[in-house]
Write a protein that holds these residues in place. Structure first.
Motif, PDB file in Angstrom:
ATOM      1  N   THR A  97       0.827  -1.210   0.000  1.00 37.97           N
ATOM      2  CA  THR A  97       0.000   0.000   0.000  1.00 37.97           C
ATOM      3  C   THR A  97       0.862   1.260   0.000  1.00 37.97           C
ATOM      4  O   THR A  97       1.742   1.423   0.848  1.00 37.97           O
ATOM      5  CB  THR A  97      -0.916   0.028   1.245  1.00 37.97           C
ATOM      6  OG1 THR A  97      -1.629  -1.206   1.335  1.00 37.97           O
ATOM      7  CG2 THR A  97      -1.900   1.182   1.165  1.00 37.97           C
ATOM      8  N   ALA A 141       0.642   5.645  -0.164  1.00 38.71           N
ATOM      9  CA  ALA A 141      -0.289   6.699   0.256  1.00 38.71           C
ATOM     10  C   ALA A 141       0.031   8.011  -0.439  1.00 38.71           C
ATOM     11  O   ALA A 141       1.204   8.318  -0.727  1.00 38.71           O
ATOM     12  CB  ALA A 141      -0.230   6.886   1.769  1.00 38.71           C
ATOM     13  N   PHE A 161      -4.951   5.976  -1.462  1.00 33.79           N
ATOM     14  CA  PHE A 161      -4.172   4.740  -1.386  1.00 33.79           C
ATOM     15  C   PHE A 161      -4.114   4.052  -2.736  1.00 33.79           C
ATOM     16  O   PHE A 161      -5.088   4.060  -3.503  1.00 33.79           O
ATOM     17  CB  PHE A 161      -4.778   3.780  -0.359  1.00 33.79           C
ATOM     18  CG  PHE A 161      -4.822   4.340   1.031  1.00 33.79           C
ATOM     19  CD1 PHE A 161      -3.658   4.498   1.768  1.00 33.79           C
ATOM     20  CD2 PHE A 161      -6.022   4.725   1.600  1.00 33.79           C
ATOM     21  CE1 PHE A 161      -3.696   5.026   3.047  1.00 33.79           C
ATOM     22  CE2 PHE A 161      -6.070   5.254   2.875  1.00 33.79           C
ATOM     23  CZ  PHE A 161      -4.903   5.400   3.609  1.00 33.79           C
TER      24      PHE A 161
END
Length: 627
Positions: free
Chosen positions: A156, A158, A213
């Motif tokens: 992930t 950001a 995200f």
């Protein structure tokens, strides 16, 4: 009893729950195309099941350590804005102004909304997505993060879209609105582009930011193969909850902007812009293929959160015009985008079904969606004394994934009930109201009614008999669940169960061996105080709303998992998410047939066994720290 396999084609129907998503027709796609997308999601889900009888889902036969993906993405040559660091959790004298952990779940905000600044943005990321420690043993060193990840692989990434950030240091703040990628290793922002001055103010309230995200599937697929797409979406859910809780500590609120589509998000984050990164071929390989495929390192856009001062919606209603917003986002492609992403691996494996499924479940823009923010509903609190009087930062930054449980520690019944109360999406409701709507932290960030429940295997809870229990997180599903599950189940409230907690005992008995077997024979599922499987309403959701709900079901499990992590650490024990389990064996135990309900994530909670061979080092050593 545990060997039967089910098929998605045998799905049974279920009445839909009252949700806040738009009707499927809002995407404008024809029914054959929508059916194709659903079938691809269902095919992927079926193909990537682990089975007691048929073996595990396809994955690498060994780990190619020479090509382990770099866990840190940077946009080389882009301007880097360092963020502020904060005292370590053990320095209690420096954190007296931080809210206590349990207070963030209260209906009364633990803090007045903090002004948007370089310092508050620094705190948001520091307490949600930053590094929490470095670990070392022998010749190996690795980092841990505040947000958990399957295998500590962290697919992930950001992004932040923000107005200009005031700062006491002219070198540390941006004087223009900007898009930035968050770099956790440096705890800094890679500035990707300067935004038009009127972009954010035109669509969002003052002092609002966007936190988005994306996922790099290759990071997970390197270790887990085809099942990696599931784990990437677990991680998105964990990250969503981590940001929502850190925002609450600042007096802010968060809500998913789910009317935006995949293309909108790609344009918003600048994915693939300002770089010559290769694109996927029109024709993917027909099977997992090893070779040099740089395009598998591309980011897949997942979602974006609107983060804004708490209480803003109650004081002055605001809405989001998704159609106009999507149009303006498309213009961002023409901005000057800074930096190029670093390479993550020299060679790759293309797991074709991951990319075919990711394409099939991409969400279109649904301009008819209505953005709304419900009043904050606090979670039930039995006693503040059940917690360790820890601040939010102490809990979130001490969170770890346990590798082993001691198999001995027993949890008090009241503590167990308290943890379950914080797992409820609607919080502490008035008598007669049903659980289901996302009103409590952190579930309120999601714009759909809860679709995920928990089947619990209770091993060591003082005063609570061993056995199988079930937490119904959306009570509109209760009748469907009872009809779908074994007829001999009791569905009795356990002794001392708080009012408003829809927890039911299904069957008595020691289920440690069963829990271990279901979770791929892992001892950790039996050695905790309790373990659980998260069971989602599945086929009806895809049929009623569309294939793009498939990853969102996993996001919801990740949000719930983040609560379990933090609850465990707040009461002095630990927890671990378990992605490896025998899907249909779980369904057999519960009596579930077809695909009306599916198990999507497992968890275990107990007291961790510490490996004394591993040394812990500070996340961000400074001049006053002897690392």
């Amino acid at each position: 009893m545990l060997s039967r396999r089910t098929t998605v084609a045998a799905a049974s129907s279920s009445p839909g729950s009252a949700g806040t998503q738009s009707a499927p027709s809002s995407s404008g796609e024809c029914e054959p195309e929508r059916r194709r997308r659903r079938q691809q999601a269902e095919t992927y889900h079926e193909q990537t099941k682990h089975s007691l009888t048929d073996g595990y889902a396809r994955g690498p036969r060994g780990l190619d350590w020479a090509n382990q993906p770099n866990p840190f993405l940077r946009f080389l040559s882009s301007p880097l804005v360092p963020l502020q660091h904060f005292p370590l959790p053990e320095h209690r004298s420096h954190g007296k102004d931080l809210p206590l952990y349990h207070s963030v779940f209260s209906a009364v905000s633990p803090a007045a909304p903090q002004p948007l600044s370089h310092a508050s943005i620094s705190q948001l990321f520091y307490d949600s997505l930053s590094l929490s420690a470095w670990k070392t043993t022998g010749a190996s060193t690795w980092s841990l993060r505040v947000n958990p990840s399957s295998g500590n692989l962290h697919p992930t990434e950001a992004y932040l879209l923000s107005p200009p950030l005031p700062s006491s240091s002219s070198t540390a703040a941006s004087s223009s609105p900007f898009v930035a990628h968050y770099a956790p290793k440096e705890h800094a922002l890679d500035i990707r582009a300067v935004l038009p001055p009127d972009f954010l103010p035109r669509f969002f309230p003052s002092s609002s930011i966007l936190v988005g995200f994306s996922s790099i599937f290759w990071r997970e697929a390197w270790k887990y193969g085809e099942r990696a797409f599931r784990y990437c979406n677990h991680d998105v859910g964990h990250a969503i909850a981590a940001v929502a809780i850190a925002a609450r500590a600042l007096g802010w609120d968060a809500r998913l902007l789910d009317g935006l589509g995949c293309t909108d998000l790609s344009n918003l984050f600048g994915l693939g812009m300002g770089t010559s990164s290769p694109h996927p071929p029109e024709q993917l390989p027909s099977r997992p293929t090893r070779g040099r495929f740089p395009w598998v390192e591309m980011e897949h856009p997942d979602c974006v959160l609107l983060v804004f001062p708490a209480g803003l919606a109650a004081g002055s209603e605001f809405s989001v015009d998704y159609a106009s917003l999507s149009g303006e986002i498309s213009k961002l492609r023409s901005l000057d985008w800074f930096g190029s992403p670093n390479a993550l691996s020299k060679d790759h494996v293309c797991w074709d079904i991951i990319y075919k499924t990711a394409e099939a479940v991409e969400k279109p823009t649904t301009a008819v969606d209505r953005f709304s923010v419900d009043p904050f509903c606090g979670s039930g609190l039995l006693s503040e004394g059940l917690y360790k009087d820890l601040t939010v930062r102490e809990v979130v930054r001490r969170r770890r994934s346990a590798v082993d449980m001691d198999g001995d520690h027993a949890l008090k019944k009241e503590t167990f009930y308290q943890m379950m109360l914080h797992c409820l999406p609607s919080g502490d409701l008035a008598r007669g109201e049903k659980q289901g709507r996302p009103l409590a932290l952190p579930f309120r960030v999601l714009p759909w009614d809860s679709e995920v429940h928990a089947a619990l295997f209770v091993h060591r809870v003082v005063g609570l008999p061993k056995g199988v229990y079930f937490l119904v997180r959306n009570e509109d599903h209760l009748d469907s669940l009872r009809k779908a599950m074994r007829s001999e189940f009791e569905w009795e409230k356990p002794d001392g169960c708080p009012d408003g907690l829809p927890l039911y005992r299904l069957a008595w008995g020691d289920c440690q061996d069963l829990a271990k077997q279901l979770s791929c024979h892992q001892d950790i599922a039996a050695d905790g105080c309790f373990s659980l499987g998260m069971v989602a309403r599945f086929e009806p959701v895809l049929r009623e709303r569309d294939a793009w709900m498939y990853p969102r079901l996993f996001w919801e499990t990740g949000v719930l998992g983040q609560v379990l992590y933090l609850e465990a650490h707040a009461v002095g024990i630990s927890a671990t998410g378990i992605g490896c389990y025998f899907d249909d064996a779980v369904h057999d135990v519960l009596g579930l047939k077809g695909a009306e309900f599916q198990s999507l994530y497992h968890f275990t909670v107990g007291r961790a066994v510490q490996d004394k061979r591993i040394m812990s080092l500070p996340a961000y050593p400074g001049p006053d720290i002897d690392a």
